[in-house]
Write an enzyme that holds these catalytic residues in place. Structure first.
Site, short mmCIF file in Angstrom:
data_model
loop_
_atom_site.label_atom_id
_atom_site.label_comp_id
_atom_site.label_asym_id
_atom_site.label_seq_id
_atom_site.Cartn_x
_atom_site.Cartn_y
_atom_site.Cartn_z
N ARG A 54 -12.12 0.98 2.60
CA ARG A 54 -10.98 1.64 2.18
C ARG A 54 -10.61 1.35 0.72
O ARG A 54 -11.22 0.39 0.14
CB ARG A 54 -9.96 1.50 3.20
CG ARG A 54 -9.42 0.25 3.91
CD ARG A 54 -9.16 -0.83 3.08
NE ARG A 54 -8.03 -0.39 2.15
CZ ARG A 54 -7.61 -1.30 0.96
NH1 ARG A 54 -8.53 -2.37 0.68
NH2 ARG A 54 -6.66 -1.04 0.34
N GLY A 55 -9.59 1.81 0.09
CA GLY A 55 -9.12 1.74 -1.03
C GLY A 55 -9.56 2.63 -2.01
O GLY A 55 -10.94 3.08 -2.08
N ALA A 56 -8.83 3.56 -2.83
CA ALA A 56 -9.33 4.78 -3.49
C ALA A 56 -10.40 4.50 -4.31
O ALA A 56 -11.63 5.31 -4.04
CB ALA A 56 -8.07 5.30 -4.32
N ARG A 91 -11.83 11.72 3.70
CA ARG A 91 -10.40 11.32 3.66
C ARG A 91 -9.67 12.34 2.49
O ARG A 91 -10.29 12.63 1.63
CB ARG A 91 -10.17 9.94 3.33
CG ARG A 91 -10.38 8.92 4.45
CD ARG A 91 -9.96 7.50 4.38
NE ARG A 91 -8.70 7.42 4.18
CZ ARG A 91 -7.89 6.13 4.00
NH1 ARG A 91 -8.48 5.42 3.35
NH2 ARG A 91 -6.74 6.25 4.05
N GLN A 205 -2.40 -3.33 5.41
CA GLN A 205 -3.28 -3.90 4.37
C GLN A 205 -2.83 -5.10 3.47
O GLN A 205 -3.56 -5.86 3.01
CB GLN A 205 -3.66 -2.82 3.37
CG GLN A 205 -4.49 -1.81 4.05
CD GLN A 205 -3.83 -0.48 4.77
OE1 GLN A 205 -2.62 -0.77 5.15
NE2 GLN A 205 -4.13 0.62 4.43
N ASP A 246 -3.41 6.47 -5.06
CA ASP A 246 -4.67 7.29 -4.49
C ASP A 246 -4.81 8.43 -5.33
O ASP A 246 -5.98 9.16 -5.17
CB ASP A 246 -4.30 7.62 -3.11
CG ASP A 246 -4.56 5.96 -2.26
OD1 ASP A 246 -3.45 5.35 -2.35
OD2 ASP A 246 -5.78 5.79 -1.98
N ASN A 256 0.64 7.01 -2.93
CA ASN A 256 0.17 6.02 -2.58
C ASN A 256 0.39 5.71 -1.25
O ASN A 256 1.17 6.47 -0.60
CB ASN A 256 0.81 4.91 -3.59
CG ASN A 256 0.13 3.34 -3.38
OD1 ASN A 256 -1.02 3.25 -3.56
ND2 ASN A 256 0.90 2.55 -3.12
N LYS A 257 0.12 4.44 -0.82
CA LYS A 257 0.50 4.13 0.71
C LYS A 257 1.70 4.45 1.23
O LYS A 257 2.73 3.90 0.28
CB LYS A 257 0.02 2.61 1.09
CG LYS A 257 -0.03 2.32 2.41
CD LYS A 257 -0.69 3.16 3.17
CE LYS A 257 -2.02 3.36 2.90
NZ LYS A 257 -2.85 4.39 3.38
#
Ligand SMILES: CSC[C@H]1O[C@H](OP(=O)(O)O)[C@H](O)[C@@H]1O
Length: 367
Positions: A54-56, A91, A205, A246, A256-257
């Site tokens: 994960r992580g853009a 995603r 996270q 993201d 973002n998150k």
């Protein structure tokens, strides 16, 4: 970055079998360092959907290798087009996934099918190498900002207090990270940084990955509940907020998150600088109004109703934290309007979160 003194990237080609690509299973961190070996498109799609990776920026890089895997089975025009569509669908919010796949298709489409597999691996390698360089540059530009803030510190202030949300560290990219890159560089340069780490419910996270990263690098940090940030800002305990992203729109809105928007509101209310670190691959020049146009991933409610951890015996455990009949909604991202963003830190330097500033910094991309 280093794990127990050994340098790692978060994705790498196997030294013996270059067709194989390795990642860490991030659902097992920080408890175990499980390395996964990927060689099939389906494995990549699964890893992205389940957030093993994960992580853009990182999901874009790994998806690029996923396209190379797919072409080994079908390198035709239809095969390329269909595999690209499948990987982009894994995603919806992080634009880096679409950016990487579109870059791969543009590079491979003109080639003869029998030349596409080798070229795909090479272009995926290039995406990884560039990500490392870009993030290192983001780190340097962010370090300049930290130095400026530190020079303006209050008399007697002993540390530069930074709050971050989620994980935008080296494990969310190929290396260095985005929001954490300047923190590593500031720490290594001797600036007394301290990081308030938002746990970042529901996938934690921050608690699991950012805390692990900062601890491994020796960066002083304190974990806090997501809801504590506003209180810390009200009491002068936060000198700046820095997060990853993201997707950033052409006018500077930031996806973002989930929970980032609330931090930005608290920062704005307390005159705390709110900065966003991003590679230009995270800018979506095709959208303007982030709240209206950015698709927000809705993940399983069980990510909210259950928590994952290890029990007293060190065994992985999944614990329900709600009544059995309780249903949960789980939007995985939110959008912070540009008006709440103090500035953007990119590989080309810092700029305001405005259409004009972004177009000026990236005239070759703004179109
Ligand atoms: C360096 S961008 C990392 C970005 O990605 C995270 O989302 P997820 O963990 O769901 O992939 C989060 O939004 C971070 O800011």
């Amino acid at each position: 970055m280093k794990i127990n003194g050994t340098p790692y990237r978060s994705v790498w080609r196997d030294a013996q079998d270059p067709a194989l690509v390795h990642i860490f299973d991030q659902t097992k961190l920080p408890w175990t360092l499980d390395v996964l070996a990927l060689r099939e498109e389906d494995q990549v799609a699964h890893a992205i959907r389940t957030m093993q990776v994960r992580g853009a920026p990182l999901i874009g890089a790994v998806a690029a290798y996923g396209l190379a895997f797919a072409l080994q089975k079908d390198a035709s025009d239809v095969g390329l087009k269909d595999a690209a569509a499948r990987l982009v669908e894994t995603r919806p919010t992080a634009i880096n996934l679409r950016w990487a796949i579109e870059r791969m298709v543009a590079h491979l489409q003109p080639l003869a099918p029998d030349a596409r597999v080798k070229a795909a691996y090479e272009e995926a390698d290039a995406i990884c190498d560039e990500d490392v360089q870009v993030n290192e540059s983001i780190g340097r530009h962010g370090l300049e900002l930290f130095r400026t803030l530190w020079e303006k510190r209050r008399p007697g202030q002993e540390r530069l207090n930074i709050l971050t949300h989620c994980n935008a560290g080296w494990i969310a990219t190929v290396d260095w990270g985005t929001a954490l890159a300047p923190i590593y560089m500031a720490h290594d340069a001797g600036l007394p940084v301290h990081v308030w780490v938002d746990e970042t419910r529901p996938r934690n996270q921050g608690a699991l990955l950012t805390a692990w990263e900062l601890g491994a690098h020796g960066v002083p940090h304190t974990l806090v509940a997501d809801n504590a940030g506003g209180h810390l800002m009200q009491h002068g305990e936060v000198d700046l907020v820095i997060v990853g992203t993201d997707r950033v729109t052409r006018q500077g809105d930031v996806a973002n998150k989930i929970g980032t928007y609330l931090k930005a509101l608290a920062a704005h209310d307390n005159n705390v600088p709110f900065w966003v670190a991003l590679p230009s691959s995270t800018i979506d020049w095709r959208v303007t109004d982030g709240v209206k146009e950015i698709p927000i991933e809705e993940r399983s409610g069980e990510e909210v109703t259950y928590v994952h951890g290890i029990d007293e015996q060190g065994q992985a455990a999944r614990v329900r934290v709600t009544p059995r009949i309780t249903k949960a909604a789980n939007p995985a991202f939110d959008v912070t309007p540009a008006r709440l963003v103090s500035g953007l830190i990119t590989e080309r330097g810092r700029c305001e979160a405005t259409a004009a500033a972004l177009a000026s910094l990236f005239p070759d991309q703004a179109g």
